[in-house]
Enzyme design. Sequence first.
Site, PDB file in Angstrom:
ATOM      1  N   GLU A  24       0.750  -1.255   0.068  1.00  0.00           N
ATOM      2  CA  GLU A  24      -0.092  -0.062   0.007  1.00  0.00           C
ATOM      3  C   GLU A  24       0.971   1.341   0.039  1.00  0.00           C
ATOM      4  O   GLU A  24       0.302   2.620   0.429  1.00  0.00           O
ATOM      5  CB  GLU A  24      -0.733  -0.095   1.170  1.00  0.00           C
ATOM      6  CG  GLU A  24      -1.801  -1.243   1.301  1.00  0.00           C
ATOM      7  CD  GLU A  24      -3.040  -1.491  -0.004  1.00  0.00           C
ATOM      8  OE1 GLU A  24      -3.087  -0.511  -0.376  1.00  0.00           O
ATOM      9  OE2 GLU A  24      -3.271  -2.558  -0.083  1.00  0.00           O
ATOM     10  N   LEU A  25       2.136   0.987  -0.459  1.00  0.00           N
ATOM     11  CA  LEU A  25       3.012   2.317  -0.558  1.00  0.00           C
ATOM     12  C   LEU A  25       3.260   3.006   0.707  1.00  0.00           C
ATOM     13  O   LEU A  25       3.472   3.988   0.933  1.00  0.00           O
ATOM     14  CB  LEU A  25       2.267   3.576  -1.701  1.00  0.00           C
ATOM     15  CG  LEU A  25       2.277   3.012  -3.230  1.00  0.00           C
ATOM     16  CD1 LEU A  25       1.828   4.397  -3.999  1.00  0.00           C
ATOM     17  CD2 LEU A  25       3.657   2.525  -3.563  1.00  0.00           C
TER      18      LEU A  25
END
Length: 299
Positions: A62-63
């Site tokens: 999710e970065l």
Amino acid sequence: PEVIESFRQLAQTGCVEFLGETYYHSLASLANFGEFKHQVEKHSAAIERYFGVKPTAFRNTELIYSDSIGRDVYDLGFKVMLSEGAKHVLGWKSPDYVYTDSQQKHLRLLLRNYSLSDDIAFRFSDRGWKDWPLTGEKYLSWLKAADGEIINLFMDYETFGEHQWESTGIFQFMEALPDVLLSLPGFSFVTPTEAAAMFQPVASLDVHNFMSWADAERDLTAWLGNDMQQDAITAVYRLEEKVKASGNEDLLRTWRRLQTSDHFYYMCTKWFADGDVHSYFNPYGTPYDAYINYMNVLA
């Protein structure tokens, strides 16, 4: 199997880069370096086994990113990392440049241009959007107006055909876009590692607090924003020593699958600006059902 085969064909073009990630799409980077290291190495080994390449650029689940994660990722051998161009971190700076980590100057950071990415990933089929329908020419005009040296468009693979159904015209749009783009001087496509090599960093970023690409806040509240989520993630990592001491491979695999970020995402109680996103693929009626089910499985 069809997906793996299609990725093998992509690998053979030489135009695609496969990124390092956590094998179980987990939040291990927040909890435990040893477990994080194991999952990253397992993922890299799988990429090498299936596609014959070793990842040199990294995208965390999710970065999710911070200075401490950047340091860990560099220690694992990666030279480039992808993250979110979050406004509360960048301030007046543009995401359309290469940056470095403030603590590890040799780690190059590529930040997602979330506005231009979400125009495709989320707004493409929204008939209430003032810019609907999105055409290649319209999108190109926005790319030309971008301020910087490189535009990082990051989106989920499931954008194409799942978030945006075939009936929306998303496949035709993506087929037409490269021709439109490459007809103009100055535009080309590069892989993350190529991008990091082409451009010098313009600044270093201090990211003391975690950022991600989730929801309006771009922080960790999608997975750790309430007591249920925090209780669940504490409970699963509390089991680590016992699970690993058991020597039971099936149990270990199950425990690692229970680390997948989606489990905690389903427990989110933010039902305002981001509620639709959280309910999109949620198999549970309420966040409380998700929590009870998860804790029963752990028990």
